[in-house]
Design a protein around this motif. Structure first.
Motif, short mmCIF file in Angstrom:
data_model
loop_
_atom_site.label_atom_id
_atom_site.label_comp_id
_atom_site.label_asym_id
_atom_site.label_seq_id
_atom_site.Cartn_x
_atom_site.Cartn_y
_atom_site.Cartn_z
N VAL B 5 43.17 43.07 42.32
CA VAL B 5 42.98 44.24 41.45
C VAL B 5 43.43 45.52 42.15
O VAL B 5 43.75 46.50 41.52
CB VAL B 5 41.50 44.37 41.07
CG1 VAL B 5 41.34 45.31 39.91
CG2 VAL B 5 40.93 43.01 40.75
N ALA B 10 46.91 50.77 39.78
CA ALA B 10 46.47 49.83 38.77
C ALA B 10 44.96 49.64 38.77
O ALA B 10 44.40 49.16 37.82
CB ALA B 10 47.13 48.49 39.00
N GLU B 11 44.34 50.05 39.84
CA GLU B 11 42.93 49.73 39.91
C GLU B 11 42.15 50.64 38.96
O GLU B 11 42.51 51.77 38.69
CB GLU B 11 42.42 49.94 41.32
CG GLU B 11 41.07 49.26 41.48
CD GLU B 11 40.38 49.78 42.71
OE1 GLU B 11 39.19 49.52 42.85
OE2 GLU B 11 41.03 50.47 43.50
N TRP B 39 36.74 41.15 35.07
CA TRP B 39 38.08 41.21 35.61
C TRP B 39 39.18 41.18 34.54
O TRP B 39 40.08 42.01 34.55
CB TRP B 39 38.26 40.10 36.63
CG TRP B 39 39.57 40.20 37.33
CD1 TRP B 39 39.88 41.06 38.32
CD2 TRP B 39 40.73 39.45 37.06
NE1 TRP B 39 41.17 40.89 38.70
CE2 TRP B 39 41.74 39.90 37.94
CE3 TRP B 39 41.04 38.43 36.14
CZ2 TRP B 39 43.01 39.37 37.95
CZ3 TRP B 39 42.32 37.90 36.15
CH2 TRP B 39 43.30 38.37 37.05
N PRO B 40 39.10 40.24 33.58
CA PRO B 40 40.19 40.20 32.58
C PRO B 40 40.33 41.52 31.84
O PRO B 40 41.46 41.98 31.60
CB PRO B 40 39.78 39.07 31.64
CG PRO B 40 38.71 38.33 32.32
CD PRO B 40 38.10 39.21 33.33
N ARG B 42 39.77 44.45 32.91
CA ARG B 42 40.45 45.42 33.75
C ARG B 42 41.95 45.13 33.82
O ARG B 42 42.76 46.02 33.88
CB ARG B 42 39.82 45.42 35.15
CG ARG B 42 38.57 46.29 35.19
CD ARG B 42 38.16 46.54 36.60
NE ARG B 42 37.34 45.42 37.08
CZ ARG B 42 37.07 45.23 38.37
NH1 ARG B 42 37.55 46.05 39.26
NH2 ARG B 42 36.31 44.22 38.73
N GLN B 43 42.26 43.85 33.81
CA GLN B 43 43.69 43.50 33.81
C GLN B 43 44.38 44.03 32.56
O GLN B 43 45.53 44.43 32.57
CB GLN B 43 43.89 41.98 33.90
CG GLN B 43 43.41 41.39 35.20
CD GLN B 43 43.75 42.27 36.38
OE1 GLN B 43 44.91 42.44 36.72
NE2 GLN B 43 42.74 42.87 37.00
N THR B 46 45.05 47.61 33.09
CA THR B 46 46.10 47.70 34.10
C THR B 46 47.47 47.42 33.50
O THR B 46 48.45 48.08 33.81
CB THR B 46 45.81 46.69 35.22
OG1 THR B 46 44.59 47.05 35.83
CG2 THR B 46 46.92 46.70 36.24
N SER B 47 47.51 46.44 32.61
CA SER B 47 48.81 46.02 32.09
C SER B 47 49.50 47.11 31.29
O SER B 47 50.70 47.03 31.05
CB SER B 47 48.63 44.77 31.23
OG SER B 47 47.92 45.12 30.06
#
Lengths: 341, 396, 496
Positions: B5, B10-11, B39-40, B42-43, B46-47
């Motif tokens: 992460v 991106a974090e 986590w997902p 946050r991804q 981020t994406s």
């Protein structure tokens, strides 16, 4: 749905005197804009002597128009005119679309979410990237270099832990726009070397990648501001209903931002359509674009205004068509206010 | 798992303190993620930015470092190829104190009384500004920032006062600043006025909208050549008019300010559409309720615009000025084609200065000019963002 | 229906020869399957003859000639970037031999001496000695094949001079007299006053060659080998002395008889001004000759004369820096006490070969360049205005027929060729500066100082100081010995 079509403009017509003032202003500026274009059109039908010997204004009235410039570019040169045209169309469309896709997402993300990357992590990443690039320049195998880089990054990262100063969204946004600050002349040689190492010189891909990156910051910044004007409530209620961020972005935000998208697309299209210096260096025979052809008309005997004018006209026509097509979407800004009302 | 992460840019920390810095930014994203900080999710956030960040990073880091290195070297051919000889700061020294000084900074002359007055006025304003930074509670960083701004801006004004005095000549640095300031001011107000007109219910406005966009669509090199023939007083379209005015013996090309004016005219013609289209799109997407409410109250068209619409345009305005400022500093095609920087060096911009050096293989010197430009733009943009942009963006 | 049939017939007729020739063409030619990428600038000048003759050459030898073009202003950077980074997309260049030092020093160019010596068809000795011995040669070795002859001349209007009973200018004083006579008179019958002298004085264009065309006659008197830019022993610039000051005065004074915006005129403007009858005099390369013949561009057909660059009765004494009167010892090449020094500005487009190309391709590239230069081809090409090629061989002067065919009258052709051969036969021709990074000396330092002087930012003394200091700075930066060695090599003086 009926409210959508309600016009939000002044219910009363313009008072006559104001209409006159507005029209006078509009027509004046239209004349200022159109006269140089008229001159380009007329010049494209002139013989050299018509340009050299002082101005002539009206075809058939004070000079006999000639198709010599058109004939030279379309008949004599043919492929040397059409190939750059094709390249320009493909490069500009693909790169603007890519920039719009990537930049819209980033602009939205920078407005709605909070990113807090650590300064130490950024520096570490930069250092690793530099090392990897240097290794590749020294002809270390690409995969090995990247693999080593990732390992190194993760290792040092674990040692450093998760502490230290962070940077915020504004810093990221500023970093992005700062990528446009160096004039192209300063970076064109390194970029040339980069694409040479990737064996991408004289391909459209090189231009597409470069233009996408060059235009990204503009898309990010403009779209961020357009999104700012969109009300949060719709998004919030959708989020409560359980829609994913992608879904919210795609089905709610983007449709509302259509005018901004259209305007931004037009802008970056024009930028990549007209770019000169990168096109000059990254291409040689196959991927040359039209701005090169225009600049090339100033050779040893002075500018060949007649050829140049034809090329400018060829170049501007598709963009005008695009502008006319997109103008309708810009006008749809009407919808935004109505939906929210 | 968590390490992945921590990619830069991106974090995302859902409950970060100070999350209210961007007014509209503390939206549903934060709320939602607070609820499910997994986590997902946050991804997903981020994406949105990661592809853009990575592309920019990889396309900019290498050229940036290489050109910085080049500015510290001298390019030379030697048997068997070329060599980059390390010369330290010599390329910069040449610009600031050496043989290129008069070219880059200009030829100074002692200021006139008016010059002194102007400088005194500017200096006292800047001093006041810096002092207020100390007294107000904006923290150490704010004080340093204000002081730095005051010093650099003061030096810039001192340079302007000394080189714009009769007998002095402004260098490429000041010429560029003049282009930027005059160009942006005129383009913004003109663009705003045109956008306002085109947002009215007038017949044929779709025609005007497309027409007003046209100049921007021509490639800058093409515009520069078009202006060159238009402004040619021997064979351009205005030549007879010029002669009829009895000015046949006079040419703008011989006067520094005449030539600069022509360059600026071209710049305004070319870039007003940029302001126009962005402001028009913003104007068109403003919410309607406020306007309707004000209309019910009987506000005039004029009041509607200035009291209701324009304040809402401020964030876009601010971004627009920043983007245009960064672009305007890079002005090159018009002076290059119209006058090649002449008469003397009167119309030469910084980018043209760098370009001319580069064309003669003075790659180090050229990179040094480009980096000086980068410093100036960064300073201007940072000051602008810190002093104006954030406030304007939040004002909406 | 009938139309369609006739189209069909025409197409078949057109395709028949192709069908017959194509397979035969690829049998047993020396360069079958070899492709040569030739880089030059986007024409029509220079590129046109290469593109036109490429296929002919292909038919003879089997080689495929690809002419790739980039904008003129960026050719130098483009070529150097390509070879210096090892990209090597091009195997041959048609470029300006003035750049030779920057290409030869790092070893990017193939030496052509042995090929040239072995090549009978090229008729090397038919090329005028200046182009053979100086322009194509660097440090005693041959690197380029001349395709064009470039040097400056003064053009005048034969009709006007005849009416006024004036002779073509021999000195700059004559030049001023003519310019003064015709300035502000209507020279082309359009009712507006015209100009006595038109010189391209735009900054960063051709002004730095124009000023040297004036200065050359003051600075160099003892033959090409003496050089006109530096002292060949110390590398001290010859730009801070009475002679150069006088040349600058002359250059500034020409502005009195020029158009009001002359500071913004490049050669495109001065050429179009001259051929539309707006100028009585102009300094230019060979281009005005063919342009004046073309009815699409010219209002002064058969009214144009050319003459060798005006000279000076006084020249620089290199020991004292003073301007001294010509004597037989001081000016061995003077005529009637006037020292002429025709300036070979730019040097004439020439072909060179990339050393990094494969051997077979180099052979093909050389064969093509030789083919272009051989009298059979070049004698026609130099008479065609669009090629931009100017005469550089004896054969181009001896045969008047192609010139008459191109539209010149016999008198005009004789006058034009006479001026060219007078310049070319001069042993006091001035070689353009050919040392590493000459562009910085000329295009940056010299050009900027001259532009500032013309814009009255500097006076003559200040301009001379700025040029001298600037040149010294570059010389010191790049190494005085290196630069001196290169300067001597370009002039063919043995290194000490």
């Amino acid at each position: 749905m009926a409210r959508v079509w309600r016009v939000r403009r002044a219910p009363t017509a313009l008072p006559a005197w104001l209409a006159v003032v507005f029209y006078a202003a509009l027509v004046t500026w239209a004349a200022v804009v159109l006269f140089p274009l008229y001159w380009i059109v007329v010049t494209s039908f002139k013989l050299p002597i018509h340009v050299y010997a002082g101005p002539v204004y009206l075809p058939f009235v004070d000079f006999m128009p000639s198709l010599h410039a058109w004939r030279y570019l379309f008949v004599d040169l043919r492929n040397d005119t059409l190939r750059p045209f094709e390249n320009t169309v493909i490069v500009a469309l693909v790169s603007s679309t890519l920039a719009l896709v990537l930049g819209t997402g980033a602009g939205y993300g920078l407005l709605r979410f909070h990113y807090r990357p650590r300064l130490s992590a950024i520096l570490l990443f930069t250092a690793t990237a530099v090392l990897v690039i240097a290794a590749m320049a020294e002809r270390v195998h690409g995969l090995a270099a990247i693999g080593g880089g990732v390992l190194l990054f993760l290792l040092v990262r674990a040692v450093l832990g998760r502490s230290g100063r962070t940077v915020g969204n504004d810093d990221i946004a500023f970093w992005m726009i700062s990528q446009r600050m160096l004039p192209p002349v300063a970076v064109v040689i390194p970029i040339y070397v980069m694409f040479q190492r990737l064996s991408l010189l004289d391909t459209r891909a090189a231009l597409i990648i470069t233009y996408t990156a060059v235009n990204l910051p503009i898309v990010v910044w403009l779209m961020r501001d357009y999104f700012r004007n969109i009300s949060l409530e719709l998004e919030e209620s959708a989020a409560i209903d359980g829609a994913s961020p992608y879904r919210i972005f795609w089905s709610i935000v983007l449709p509302l931002a259509t005018p901004g998208l259209a305007a931004t697309f037009l802008l970056v299209l024009v930028f990549s359509w007209n770019e000169y210096l990168f096109a000059l260096f990254l291409t040689s025979a196959n991927a040359q674009t039209l701005p090169l052809s225009i600049a090339a008309q100033n050779a040893t005997r002075g500018p060949m205004w007649w050829y140049m004018s034809v090329l400018i006209l060829i170049m501007i026509t598709p963009v005008i068509a695009m502008a006319i097509a997109l103008e309708r979407y810009i006008a749809k800004g009407l919808l935004v206010g109505a939906l929210k009302g | 798992m968590s390490k992945a992460v921590d990619r830069p840019g991106a974090e995302e920390i859902p409950s970060a303190p100070g999350a209210r810095r961007i007014k509209t930014g503390a939206g549903w994203g934060a709320a939602r993620l607070r609820a499910a900080a997994d986590w997902p999710a946050r991804q997903v956030t981020t994406s949105f930015v990661l592809p853009a960040v990575l592309l920019l990073f990889f396309l900019s880091i290498f050229p940036l470092l290489v050109s910085a290195y080049l500015s510290l070297t001298r390019f030379q051919f030697v048997p068997g190829g070329f060599a980059l000889r390390w010369v330290g700061l010599a390329n910069y020294g040449k610009l600031l104190v050496g043989i290129e000084q008069s070219h880059f900074l200009g030829v100074p002359k002692p200021p006139t009384v008016v010059g002194w007055l102007l400088f005194g006025l500017a200096a006292s304003v800047l001093l006041l500004f810096a002092v207020r930074g100390i007294t107000s509670a904006s923290g150490r960083r704010g004080v340093v920032g204000r002081a730095a701004f005051a010093v650099v801006a003061g030096a810039g004004i001192w340079l302007a006062v000394r080189t714009l005095t009769p007998g002095g000549f402004p260098g490429t640095l000041l010429t560029t600043l003049i282009y930027v300031v005059v160009g942006i001011t005129v383009q913004y107000w003109l663009g705003l006025w045109l956008a306002f007109l085109c947002a009215q219910e007038v017949a044929g406005r779709r025609f005007f909208r497309v027409v007003f966009l046209l100049p921007m669509m021509i490639t800058p090199v093409g515009i520069a050549y078009t202006f060159r023939i238009l402004m040619d007083l021997g064979k351009g379209p205005f030549a007879p008019v010029w002669r009829a005015l009895g000015l046949a013996e006079v040419s703008w090309a011989n006067y520094a300010w005449g030539a600069r004016l022509v360059v600026m005219l071209g710049d305004i013609w070319q870039w007003t559409p940029f302001m126009f289209i962005v402001l028009l799109a913003a104007l068109e997407s403003l919410p309607a309720e406020l306007i309707e409410a004000a209309m019910v109250d009987g506000a005039s068209r004029w009041q509607l615009f200035w009291r209701i619409s324009w304040p809402q345009l401020i964030p876009v305005t601010s971004t627009l000025i920043l983007i245009r400022m960064i672009e305007a500093f890079k002005i090159i095609d018009l002076p290059n084609v119209l006058t090649n920087g002449g008469p003397g060096t009167a119309t030469e911009s910084l980018t043209l200065h760098a370009f001319m050096a580069w064309r003669t293989l003075d790659i180090g010197g050229s990179a040094a000019v480009a980096y000086m430009l980068l410093f100036v733009v960064t300073f201007a943009a940072l000051s602008y963002v810190n002093l104006a942009h954030r406030r304007l963006a939040e004002a909406a | 229906m009938r139309r369609r049939v006739s189209w069909l017939l025409v197409s078949i007729l057109l395709l028949l020869p192709l069908a017959g020739v194509t397979p035969a063409a690829s049998q047993g030619k020396p360069f079958d399957g070899v492709t040569v990428n030739v880089l030059t600038f986007t024409g029509p000048q220079i590129a046109e003859p290469l593109q036109r003759r490429g296929p002919d050459f292909g038919k003879l030898t089997g080689a495929k000639i690809n002419v790739i073009t980039v904008p003129f202003s960026d050719l130098y950077q483009k070529v150097l970037t390509d070879v210096a980074t090892g990209t090597n997309s091009y195997q041959a260049f048609v470029f300006d031999p003035q750049w030779m030092a920057d290409f030869v020093t790092p070893g990017y160019l193939e030496e052509l001496t042995s090929r040239v010596n072995a090549d009978k068809a090229l008729q090397w000795t038919d090329i005028m000695p200046f182009f053979r011995n100086f322009s194509a040669t660097y440090g005693g070795k041959i690197y380029t094949v001349p395709l064009d002859g470039d040097f400056q001349m003064v053009y005048y209007r034969t009709d006007l001079l005849q009416q006024a009973g004036l002779k073509p200018p021999q000195t700059w004083a004559d030049y001023f007299k003519i310019a003064q006579t015709f300035n502000k008179k209507d020279l082309n019958g359009d009712g507006t006053p015209d100009f006595g002298s038109c010189i391209a004085k735009k900054r960063n264009a051709q002004s730095y060659w124009m000023v040297w065309s004036v200065a050359a006659g003051y600075l160099q008197a003892k033959g090409t080998r003496e050089g006109s830019f530096f002292d060949a022993d110390t590398m001290k610039p010859l730009t801070n002395n009475e002679a150069f000051a006088e040349a600058l005065r002359v250059y500034v004074q020409t502005g009195q008889y020029g158009p009001p915006d002359e500071l913004n005129w490049d050669v495109g403007d001065s050429r179009s001004g001259f051929v539309t009858g707006r100028c009585a005099l102009s300094i230019d390369w060979g281009d005005i000759g063919p342009l004046a013949v073309d009815p699409k561009t010219s209002k002064v057909q058969d009214k144009v004369g050319a003459v060798i660059l005006p000279g000076s009765p006084r020249v620089l004494d290199r020991k004292t820096g003073k301007l001294v009167a010509c004597t037989v010892q001081k000016c061995p090449y003077s005529t009637g006490g006037v020292n002429h020094a025709p300036f070979a500005a730019y040097g004439g487009w020439s072909g060179a070969i990339n050393k990094a190309a494969p051997a077979k391709v180099k052979d093909a590239a050389y064969a093509f360049l030789s083919y272009m230069s051989q009298p059979a081809q070049s004698s026609t090409d130099v008479t065609i205005g669009i090629t931009g090629f100017n005469p550089y061989r004896r054969a181009h002067f001896t045969n008047l027929a192609p010139w008459l065919k191109s539209g010149m009258s016999a008198a005009a052709a004789k006058n034009y060729l006479g001026a060219i051969s007078a310049s070319l036969n001069s042993a006091n021709m001035v070689l353009d500066l050919r040392i590493p990074q000459n562009q910085r000396y000329q295009q940056i330092v010299l050009d900027t100082a001259i532009a500032k002087m013309l814009a009255k930012e500097l006076n003559i003394d200040q301009a001379m100081k700025e040029i001298t200091d600037g040149w010294e700075a570059i010389t010191n930066e790049l190494g005085r010995d290196t630069q001196l060695k290169a300067y001597r090599e370009s002039l063919g003086i043995p290194t000490k």
